[in-house]
Design an enzyme around this catalytic site. Structure first.
Site, PDB file in Angstrom:
ATOM      1  N   HIS A 129       0.835  -1.207   0.000  1.00 19.17           N
ATOM      2  CA  HIS A 129       0.000   0.000   0.000  1.00 19.17           C
ATOM      3  C   HIS A 129       0.866   1.252   0.000  1.00 19.17           C
ATOM      4  O   HIS A 129       0.636   2.184  -0.789  1.00 19.17           O
ATOM      5  CB  HIS A 129      -0.919  -0.008   1.220  1.00 19.17           C
ATOM      6  CG  HIS A 129      -1.681   1.271   1.409  1.00 19.17           C
ATOM      7  ND1 HIS A 129      -2.651   1.706   0.533  1.00 19.17           N
ATOM      8  CD2 HIS A 129      -1.598   2.228   2.381  1.00 19.17           C
ATOM      9  CE1 HIS A 129      -3.146   2.852   0.945  1.00 19.17           C
ATOM     10  NE2 HIS A 129      -2.516   3.204   2.059  1.00 19.17           N
ATOM     11  N   THR A 342      -4.176   0.463   5.570  1.00 16.32           N
ATOM     12  CA  THR A 342      -4.748  -0.259   4.437  1.00 16.32           C
ATOM     13  C   THR A 342      -3.997  -1.554   4.167  1.00 16.32           C
ATOM     14  O   THR A 342      -2.772  -1.576   4.102  1.00 16.32           O
ATOM     15  CB  THR A 342      -4.720   0.611   3.182  1.00 16.32           C
ATOM     16  OG1 THR A 342      -5.418   1.832   3.457  1.00 16.32           O
ATOM     17  CG2 THR A 342      -5.385  -0.083   2.010  1.00 16.32           C
TER      18      THR A 342
END
EC number: 3.7.1.2
Length: 412
Positions: A129, A342
């Site tokens: 991410h 995330t």
């Protein structure tokens, strides 16, 4: 362990899971702590009082409260005692009738947030991410910042806007600077996003100035929850220099209604990816805290599966995140929450945010109804589900975290 009567062997909420939640019934205004079994919830206060444990056990008395906070204060020994009692209760056929008297079908109760959030920190623990975001926002520079592989990067969020799954999310308004503009405008976010994350619920309070070492961190990690850190990317891009996320993150963070005890995830533990360079000693310990979790997630937008992020590829471990959070002497409180950031994998379909999935709007997602999305529209519903491997080939379900976007209250 024998299966709970009439429960399929592959049910994700079998008797080796037993996640905690809180619920309301039609005839009660006060929430009660419950444990999920199959598609029912066990009224813990009712069974504890019937068993005569409510006045004889500290942990049992704590579970009579409307939230888990008092139970979280008691620490790991109390959590283990309660789980041992639950496992024995569900494994004993002679207890079946006693348990059934305190079960409620899930469709007859209202699930509420099972804890009072104390503090909230969000990390940035996925290398994939962080690399994707770096390539999107800094295409002419190295995607990872120089500090990224030396410490778990995080920011201090807003605990008062942590909401339970099913709560609508109001589109936030704020400042944003359009591309090529010199001054900002004000109005509803036009780049509203999700972040598929794993949240960790913390207990066992500590004093200010008392760091929690990585080898002690697990004593404070009560359980895990699916987590969606809704993000207004246009607000975030304008405000985050030099102090980091603020209004672009603080309007809502959604958590699943069920907290799966870390003790239920023994079969899901996996090795971390290689950490190179080697972290400093306070992030290594004796090695016992260097584990990841094999948790599979699925993200649906209006019913269309758009991503399947794999948590097992996360670079930093939960224990490393907690150790770093406290290494400066920051205190822990019962009900603290930290989230992983995330969850993203290497493949496109494993990206855990719409920013990545649409590559900042350059590659819109196509939904099953033929419509396209780069970021969220009013009326869109996002649902994140998850599960982990359990003993003997079973699955440990994490439930779901879902939310629907409603129009901004401040039209600008």
């Amino acid at each position: 362990m024998d299966r709970w009567p009439d429960l399929p062997a592959d049910h994700p909420f079998g008797p080796t899971n037993l996640p905690y939640g809180a619920f309301l019934t039609r005839d009660a205004a006060r929430a009660r702590i419950g444990v999920r079994i199959g598609d029912e919830v066990l009224d813990l206060p009712g069974l504890l009082q019937a068993d005569g444990l409510a006045d004889s056990s500290i942990w049992a008395g704590a579970l009579l409260e409307p939230t888990l906070n008092r139970f979280l204060e008691l620490g790991h020994t109390a959590w283990a005692g309660a789980r041992a009692w639950l496992l024995e209760t569900f494994a004993d056929p002679e207890r079946n009738d006693a348990v059934r008297r305190h079960l409620h079908p899930l469709d007859e109760v209202e699930l509420v947030l099972p804890f009072r959030p104390a503090d909230y920190v969000d990390f940035y623990a996925s290398e994939q991410h962080a690399t994707n975001v770096g390539r999107i926002f800094r295409p002419d520079q190295a995607p990872l910042t120089p500090n990224w592989k030396h410490l778990p990067i995080g920011y201090h969020g807003r605990s008062s806007t942590i909401v339970v799954s099913g709560t609508d999310v109001v589109r936030p308004s704020g400042q944003r600077r359009p591309k090529d503009a010199e001054i900002p405008t004000f109005g509803p976010s036009q780049r509203l996003d999700i972040e598929a994350e794993l949240g960790f619920l913390v207990g066992g309070p500590t004093a200010v100035g008392q760091p929690v070492g990585i080898d002690e961190a697990e004593e404070h990690l009560f359980g895990v929850m699916l987590f969606n850190d809704w993000s207004a990317r246009d607000l975030q891009a304008w405000e985050y220099v030099p102090l980091g996320p603020f209004l672009g993150k603080s309007f809502a963070s959604s958590v699943s209604a069920w907290v799966v005890p870390l003790a239920a995830l023994c079969e899901a533990r996996v090795d971390l990816p290689e950490q190179d360079p080697q972290p400093l000693e306070y992030l290594r310990g004796d090695g016992s805290g260097l584990f990841g979790l094999d948790i599979r997630m699925e993200v649906r937008l209006n019913g269309t599966v758009v991503a399947r992020p794999p948590y097992r590829e996360m670079y930093w471990s939960p224990a490393q995140m907690l150790a770093h959070l406290t290494v400066n002497g920051a205190a822990l409180s019962a009900g603290d929450v930290f989230a992983s950031g995330t969850v993203s994998g290497n493949a496109r379909e494993e990206r855990g945010s719409f920013l990545e999935l649409s590559w900042s709007g350059q590659e819109p997602m196509v939904l099953d109804d033929g419509s396209e999305r780069s970021f969220l529209q009013d009326g869109d519903t996002v649902t994140i589900t998850g599960w982990a491997p359990g003993p003997d080939g079973t699955r440990i379900g994490l439930g779901e975290v879902t939310g629907t976007i409603t129009p901004a209250n401040h039209p600008g």
